[in-house]
Design a protein around this motif. Structure first.
Motif, mmCIF file in Angstrom:
data_model
loop_
_atom_site.group_PDB
_atom_site.id
_atom_site.type_symbol
_atom_site.label_atom_id
_atom_site.label_comp_id
_atom_site.label_asym_id
_atom_site.label_seq_id
_atom_site.Cartn_x
_atom_site.Cartn_y
_atom_site.Cartn_z
ATOM 1 N N THR A 1 -1.674 5.594 -8.439
ATOM 2 C CA THR A 1 -1.237 6.803 -9.129
ATOM 3 C C THR A 1 -0.757 6.464 -10.541
ATOM 4 O OG1 THR A 1 -0.562 7.698 -6.997
ATOM 5 C CG2 THR A 1 0.303 8.789 -8.947
ATOM 6 N N SER B 1 0.825 -1.200 0.000
ATOM 7 C CA SER B 1 0.000 0.000 0.000
ATOM 8 C C SER B 1 0.860 1.251 0.000
ATOM 9 C CB SER B 1 -0.888 0.029 1.248
ATOM 10 O OG SER B 1 -2.007 -0.726 1.029
ATOM 11 N N GLY B 2 0.455 2.224 -0.771
ATOM 12 C CA GLY B 2 1.125 3.517 -0.750
ATOM 13 C C GLY B 2 2.360 3.599 -1.620
ATOM 14 N N CYS B 3 2.600 2.563 -2.454
ATOM 15 C CA CYS B 3 3.801 2.624 -3.283
ATOM 16 C C CYS B 3 3.520 3.270 -4.644
ATOM 17 C CB CYS B 3 4.419 1.231 -3.452
ATOM 18 S SG CYS B 3 3.494 0.166 -4.531
#
Ligand SMILES: Nc1ncnc2c1ncn2[C@@H]1O[C@H](COP(=O)(O)OP(=O)(O)O)[C@@H](O)[C@H]1O
Ligand SMILES: [Mg+2]
Lengths: 246, 254
Positions: free
Chosen positions: A43, A37-39
């Motif tokens: 996006t 998560s969040g890598c």
């Protein structure tokens, strides 16, 4: 199909979500974007869809592959159906937005629903459908405009394991049948290994491509047990251990 | 069984309260020009309905016209505010100021400025009623799932398609909540405006009949007018609730 060259994304608040993303994606590949998560997986997917602009680098589309409206099918983590519309009306939506009439597209909507196994549920509203069925409608909605690129952002993450396995099998089968280019975001090593023909392993802060792995798990009913699959899971696990030491 | 009991409970309670009220009035021999009992009030309605019914009709006409105006104004402003942050910045503080200013304070001005009395009453009631529609609809429009906005964008939807096929239907439940609050507020606004106008000599509506009855110490008639107002309020609230259930029946269908 397209080339990513030194792609980077920094948000106005200073978060560096992606850096130096370089990859060359062929038409017909099933690419899994795999990472914690969040890598920056979502996006990157949004950059590919054109929903967001990169802050550096570029995406170059091969001749004839630059997507226009409706050429990209997007499936989100939640099914995000219109709650007031039936399954068939939800699938009709992308066509409706391009001015096609319900009557002229009725056969297409029917076959698309049948393809995801929901032929009998055309008239059902989201409230009456299970989580897995809603996700099937969402996939049908993404497929109905026959997009050349299918982008999926952790579509099965919220489903129970039984439903997830079924949908994974169906999606893999669908890819084999249609030969569509798919970019599939997941944080599950097993899911990526089962589904994809190519796995881009991402490391976080800022998001980079840590490994680019070609999968060669043979097709067949035992995909989840065969030695190639187990070796692939093992290899990816090793990669993560290397790029993200505890 | 329990459900039936819960449904009947308010009526049973109401009957008991009425009985207690009538009983006390009788037992204590309270004169009807101080506190009339339910029977006296009912008799007042029977003898004065030729005056009270047209007054009720007049108040309800103001109420519904104002509710319609509030709906159009509230939805229009909410859509415009969702479309333009500049417009939102310009309008929002004024909408709040208009909302927090008591309508009794502005009503005399409006009644002087707008010399058509019916229009003046409608303007006052609209000012009271439009804010819940505006704020609820705006909240609903703002809460449109961003994924669906992305999906519309990816499929080349126009602004109008996004508004009519996504944002407005997505805001419908919030709008209906606002409408329900505004429905009863429109009645309150109409009555307040009638009070102000009535003390200025404009004879119309139930509020005016209440003032008139209080001057003449016709307390039972005053109560009869009050009861009509209360019942109207309940009916408006319930009717808008039914409308809400009807319009949302599709998305709630399991
Ligand atoms: N619109 C945004 N503005 C600021 N930061 C963002 C925005 N979207 C995502 N981020 C940040 O960028 C990083 C990557 O997010 P995301 O692409 O959603 O990751 P993933 O999908 O891999 O979990 C996270 O640190 C997140 O907080
Ligand atoms: Mg994500």
């Amino acid at each position: 199909m397209f080339t990513l060259r030194a792609l980077a994304k920094q948000f106005p608040n200073g978060t560096r979500a992606l850096e130096d993303i370089t990859a060359d994606i062929q038409a017909g590949e099933f690419v899994a974007l795999l990472g914690p998560s969040g890598c920056g997986k979502s996006t990157l997917l949004r950059l590919l869809a054109g929903l967001e602009a990169p802050s550096a680098g570029q995406i170059t589309w091969d001749a004839g592959h630059k997507p226009g409206p409706g050429d990209v099918g997007f499936v989100f983590q939640d099914a995000t159906l219109l709650p007031w519309a039936t399954a068939a009306e939800n699938v009709y939506l992308p066509l409706r937005l391009r001015g096609q009439s319900r009557a002229e597209t009725a056969p297409l909507i029917e076959t698309t629903l049948a393809r995801v196994g929901l032929a009998e549920f055309a008239g059902a509203r989201p409230k009456a459908l299970s989580g897995g069925m809603k996700m099937r409608v969402s996939i049908a909605r993404a497929l109905v405009s026959n997009p050349m690129l299918l982008l999926m952002d952790e579509p099965f993450a919220a489903l129970d394991e039984f439903t997830r396995h079924r949908l994974q099998e169906d999606l893999h089968h669908l890819w084999r049948e249609t030969g569509k280019t798919i970019v599939f975001v997941t944080h599950s090593i097993y899911e990526a290994s089962f589904l994809a023909s190519r796995i881009l392993v991402m490391s976080p802060r800022p998001g980079r491509i840590a490994a680019d792995i070609r999968a060669s798990v043979p097709e067949g009913p035992n995909r989840r047990e065969c030695p190639e699959y187990i070796a692939l899971v093992h290899r990816i696990t090793e990669t993560f251990r290397r790029v993200m030491p505890l | 069984m329990n459900q039936l009991r819960e449904r009947l409970a308010p009526f049973v309670f109401g009957m008991l309260a009425l009985g207690l009220w009538q009983g006390s009035v009788w037992a204590l021999a309270v004169p009807s020009y101080v506190v009339p009992g339910p029977i006296a009030i009912f008799n007042a309605y029977l003898s004065d309905y030729a005056i009270l019914n047209p007054a009720l009709l007049s108040t309800l006409t103001v109420t519904f016209t104002a509710l319609l105006a509030a709906t159009l104004l509230g939805v229009f402003l909410a859509v415009a505010m969702a479309a333009s942050t500049l417009f939102r910045a310009a309008i929002q503080p004024w909408a709040v100021i208009l909302q927090v200013t008591p309508v009794v304070a502005i009503a005399p001005l409006i009644i002087i400025w707008v010399n058509q009395p019916f229009v003046a009453l409608v303007v006052c009631a609209t000012i009271v009623a439009f804010f819940p529609i505006l704020s609820n609809t705006a909240a609903g429009l703002a809460a449109t799932p961003p994924e669906l906005l992305d999906l519309f964008h990816l499929n080349g939807a126009t602004r109008w398609q996004t508004l009519f096929l996504l944002r407005l239907p997505a805001a419908l439940p919030n709008f209906l909540t606002g409408l329900r609050i505004s429905g009863t507020l429109a009645l309150v606004g109409a009555v307040v405006a009638e009070f102000v106008a009535g003390s200025g000599g404009f004879a119309s509506g139930l509020a005016y009949r209440i003032i008139e009855a209080s001057y003449r110490l016709e307390i039972p008639r005053m109560f009869a007018a009050l009861v009509l107002l209360g019942v109207s309020g309940i009916i408006i609230y319930a009717a808008l609730g039914l409308l809400e259930r009807f319009l949302l029946r599709k998305r709630n269908a399991a």
